[in-house]
Motif scaffolding. Structure first.
Motif, PDB file in Angstrom:
ATOM      1  N   MET A  25     110.309  75.027  56.747  1.00 27.32           N
ATOM      2  CA  MET A  25     110.742  76.128  57.600  1.00 27.32           C
ATOM      3  C   MET A  25     112.191  76.511  57.301  1.00 27.32           C
ATOM      4  SD  MET A  25     109.057  74.772  61.167  1.00 27.32           S
ATOM      5  CE  MET A  25     110.248  75.641  62.163  1.00 27.32           C
ATOM      6  N   PHE A  26     113.042  75.495  57.191  1.00 28.13           N
ATOM      7  CA  PHE A  26     114.455  75.763  56.932  1.00 28.13           C
ATOM      8  C   PHE A  26     114.634  76.446  55.579  1.00 28.13           C
ATOM      9  CE2 PHE A  26     118.792  74.767  55.631  1.00 28.13           C
ATOM     10  CZ  PHE A  26     119.513  75.019  56.795  1.00 28.13           C
ATOM     11  N   GLY A  27     113.926  75.950  54.552  1.00 32.16           N
ATOM     12  CA  GLY A  27     114.037  76.526  53.223  1.00 32.16           C
ATOM     13  C   GLY A  27     113.525  77.960  53.160  1.00 32.16           C
ATOM     14  N   LEU A  28     112.367  78.210  53.796  1.00 34.77           N
ATOM     15  CA  LEU A  28     111.814  79.564  53.812  1.00 34.77           C
ATOM     16  C   LEU A  28     112.760  80.528  54.525  1.00 34.77           C
ATOM     17  CD1 LEU A  28     108.076  78.825  54.654  1.00 34.77           C
ATOM     18  CD2 LEU A  28     108.940  79.807  52.524  1.00 34.77           C
ATOM     19  N   MET A  29     113.281  80.075  55.646  1.00 37.49           N
ATOM     20  CA  MET A  29     114.177  80.924  56.419  1.00 37.49           C
ATOM     21  C   MET A  29     115.459  81.204  55.651  1.00 37.49           C
ATOM     22  SD  MET A  29     115.200  80.322  60.384  1.00 37.49           S
ATOM     23  CE  MET A  29     116.180  81.526  61.294  1.00 37.49           C
ATOM     24  N   LEU A  30     115.978  80.184  54.976  1.00 41.59           N
ATOM     25  CA  LEU A  30     117.205  80.360  54.207  1.00 41.59           C
ATOM     26  C   LEU A  30     117.003  81.367  53.072  1.00 41.59           C
ATOM     27  CD1 LEU A  30     120.101  79.242  54.266  1.00 41.59           C
ATOM     28  CD2 LEU A  30     119.389  77.553  52.557  1.00 41.59           C
ATOM     29  N   SER A  31     115.832  81.312  52.437  1.00 44.74           N
ATOM     30  CA  SER A  31     115.561  82.244  51.338  1.00 44.74           C
ATOM     31  C   SER A  31     115.462  83.676  51.850  1.00 44.74           C
ATOM     32  CB  SER A  31     114.264  81.857  50.617  1.00 44.74           C
ATOM     33  OG  SER A  31     113.128  82.079  51.441  1.00 44.74           O
ATOM     34  N   LEU A  32     114.949  83.849  53.063  1.00 44.80           N
ATOM     35  CA  LEU A  32     114.793  85.184  53.628  1.00 44.80           C
ATOM     36  C   LEU A  32     116.072  85.694  54.293  1.00 44.80           C
ATOM     37  CD1 LEU A  32     111.220  84.670  55.112  1.00 44.80           C
ATOM     38  CD2 LEU A  32     111.832  86.246  53.264  1.00 44.80           C
ATOM     39  N   TRP A  33     117.042  84.826  54.454  1.00 43.00           N
ATOM     40  CA  TRP A  33     118.348  85.226  54.996  1.00 43.00           C
ATOM     41  C   TRP A  33     119.432  85.208  53.919  1.00 43.00           C
ATOM     42  CZ3 TRP A  33     120.017  85.192  60.537  1.00 43.00           C
ATOM     43  CH2 TRP A  33     118.930  85.278  61.417  1.00 43.00           C
ATOM     44  N   ALA A  34     119.067  84.891  52.677  1.00 41.94           N
ATOM     45  CA  ALA A  34     120.055  84.731  51.608  1.00 41.94           C
ATOM     46  C   ALA A  34     120.839  86.016  51.370  1.00 41.94           C
ATOM     47  CB  ALA A  34     119.355  84.286  50.323  1.00 41.94           C
ATOM     48  N   PHE A  35     120.140  87.153  51.363  1.00 41.41           N
ATOM     49  CA  PHE A  35     120.824  88.426  51.132  1.00 41.41           C
ATOM     50  C   PHE A  35     121.814  88.708  52.254  1.00 41.41           C
ATOM     51  CE2 PHE A  35     121.035  93.100  51.633  1.00 41.41           C
ATOM     52  CZ  PHE A  35     121.594  93.425  50.405  1.00 41.41           C
ATOM     53  N   LYS A  36     121.423  88.415  53.479  1.00 42.93           N
ATOM     54  CA  LYS A  36     122.319  88.631  54.623  1.00 42.93           C
ATOM     55  C   LYS A  36     123.571  87.772  54.484  1.00 42.93           C
ATOM     56  CE  LYS A  36     123.440  90.087  58.804  1.00 42.93           C
ATOM     57  NZ  LYS A  36     123.736  91.503  59.091  1.00 42.93           N
ATOM     58  N   PHE A  37     123.413  86.507  54.149  1.00 43.24           N
ATOM     59  CA  PHE A  37     124.555  85.607  54.042  1.00 43.24           C
ATOM     60  C   PHE A  37     125.439  85.945  52.839  1.00 43.24           C
ATOM     61  CE2 PHE A  37     121.922  82.368  56.496  1.00 43.24           C
ATOM     62  CZ  PHE A  37     122.634  82.557  57.659  1.00 43.24           C
ATOM     63  N   TYR A  38     124.824  86.339  51.737  1.00 41.32           N
ATOM     64  CA  TYR A  38     125.605  86.600  50.530  1.00 41.32           C
ATOM     65  C   TYR A  38     126.282  87.973  50.579  1.00 41.32           C
ATOM     66  CZ  TYR A  38     126.748  87.539  45.667  1.00 41.32           C
ATOM     67  OH  TYR A  38     127.415  87.863  44.517  1.00 41.32           O
ATOM     68  N   TYR A  39     125.506  88.998  50.942  1.00 39.12           N
ATOM     69  CA  TYR A  39     126.023  90.360  50.852  1.00 39.12           C
ATOM     70  C   TYR A  39     126.584  90.860  52.188  1.00 39.12           C
ATOM     71  CZ  TYR A  39     126.237  95.146  49.057  1.00 39.12           C
ATOM     72  OH  TYR A  39     126.670  96.370  48.631  1.00 39.12           O
ATOM     73  N   MET A  40     126.080  90.299  53.299  1.00 39.53           N
ATOM     74  CA  MET A  40     126.497  90.685  54.647  1.00 39.53           C
ATOM     75  C   MET A  40     126.543  92.219  54.791  1.00 39.53           C
ATOM     76  SD  MET A  40     126.937  89.278  57.534  1.00 39.53           S
ATOM     77  CE  MET A  40     126.957  87.581  56.926  1.00 39.53           C
ATOM     78  N   PRO A  41     125.370  92.873  54.633  1.00 41.19           N
ATOM     79  CA  PRO A  41     125.364  94.340  54.671  1.00 41.19           C
ATOM     80  C   PRO A  41     125.771  94.895  56.032  1.00 41.19           C
ATOM     81  CG  PRO A  41     123.133  93.484  54.806  1.00 41.19           C
ATOM     82  CD  PRO A  41     124.022  92.313  54.502  1.00 41.19           C
ATOM     83  N   THR A  42     126.431  96.031  56.004  1.00 34.21           N
ATOM     84  CA  THR A  42     126.794  96.717  57.243  1.00 34.21           C
ATOM     85  C   THR A  42     125.530  97.228  57.928  1.00 34.21           C
ATOM     86  OG1 THR A  42     128.891  97.401  56.281  1.00 34.21           O
ATOM     87  CG2 THR A  42     128.117  98.642  58.204  1.00 34.21           C
TER      88      THR A  42
END
Length: 330
Positions: free
Chosen positions: A16-33
């Motif tokens: 669960m943690f790994g799947l969630m991290l992969s699906l939040w990776a763009f948010k954490f890396y790019y932090m889109p407005t």
């Protein structure tokens, strides 16, 4: 993958943690407005300042809340046996659903309201076959009031949770009084706190504006149709499957699932209306996750595989589409 979901193995918590991290990776890396132009806050829960640190803090806190939410879904599903033969699967599906809409991967009133509404309903579920359920009803009323305080337009959940109570158990007059009295006094406490520590007129104006605001211009466009269509379809499949799957269920499981069907229908109607923000999609995540896990675990292998593959493909297609869209405008 379906075999892993059926295993109810402690390793699934890492999955669960790994799947969630992969699906939040763009948010954490790019932090889109955030692309919406409306403000997502209320008097009680002001928005996070637009600084890099606070945006990361909001995303990290939201990640933690969603993961904790998934663990609670698993806990309640295991204790109440809402979906027979499947305990962890609902939590795994829920964390994957958090990747459907990147814009909701932050602390929002809708995020917390989804959490409090879930707790309110679970307190009602816990009252099943209890002779003395006053404390459960009182807890449900307090969490229902918190839901409305967080998102004022969810005032209809007062009636929704009450109807869930009627579905689950024979309701006594005393329990009805406890439920509505608990809601009334919760609101009264809020008014007293605002009156003592803030500006009651400003709070009233913000609340009034929140109630009358509409979001049609931000909801009804081709991009949103593509992004949100899979979740609406999954909600429809979940509701349909409740009545189409031939499996032996306990009376309690049937009642719990009937109540969840009612909740999904109400919250989906609210979401597709112009009164809900796009972020309101998070309100249906936990309920669809529970019933969708019922399909994936208990349906025939062919049907379960089709639904599961469709879920995975639509999730990643929508997720990638949003990433491409964000990168094209920023």
């Amino acid at each position: 993958m379906i075999k892993i979901l059926k295993a109810n193995n402690p390793i699934n918590y890492l999955l669960m943690f790994g799947l969630m991290l992969s699906l939040w990776a763009f948010k954490f890396y790019y932090m889109p407005t955030e692309i919406e132009a409306y403000i997502l806050k209320n008097y009680i829960l002001p928005g996070f300042p637009e600084t890099v640190f606070m945006k990361y803090l909001s995303a990290v806190l939201s990640f933690g809340v969603y993961y904790l939410f998934a663990l609670l879904i698993i806990k309640f599903n295991a204790n109440l046996m809402i979906v027979e033969n499947a305990y962890q699967s609902a939590g795994v599906i829920f964390v994957m659903m958090t990747g459907f809409f990147i814009n909701s991967q932050r602390i929002l009133p809708e995020t917390l309201a989804s959490f409090t509404l879930f707790i309110a309903v679970m307190q009602i579920f816990n009252s099943y076959q209890k002779i003395k359920a006053e404390l459960n009803i009182l807890d449900a009323s307090i969490f229902t009031a918190l839901t409305v305080i967080l998102v004022h337009k969810l005032v209809f959940v007062i009636a929704l949770v009450f109807i869930v109570m009627v579905i689950i158990r024979p309701v006594k007059t005393k329990e009805v009084l406890i439920y509505f009295t608990g809601i009334f006094f919760s609101f009264l406490v809020l008014v007293a706190i605002v009156w003592l520590t803030g500006d009651i007129v400003e709070a009233y104006d913000i609340g009034k504006q929140a109630m009358i605001s509409k979001f049609a211009e931000f909801k009804y466009n081709s991009l949103n149709y593509i992004v949100f269509a899979p979740m609406i379809i999954l909600a429809a499949i979940s509701v349909f499957s409740r009545f189409s799957l031939s499996q032996s269920r306990k009376v309690s499981a049937r009642k719990f699932q009937n109540a969840i069907v009612f909740i999904i229908v109400c919250l989906t109607v609210f979401f597709v209306s112009p009164h809900s923000t796009n972020e309101g999609i998070v309100l249906i995540y936990p309920w669809v996750a529970i019933l969708l896990s019922n399909v994936i675990i208990n349906a025939r292998n062919v049907y379960a595989s089709i639904v599961f593959v469709g879920f995975i493909v639509s999730l990643y297609a929508v997720h990638v589409l949003q990433i491409v869209f964000y990168l094209s405008i920023f």
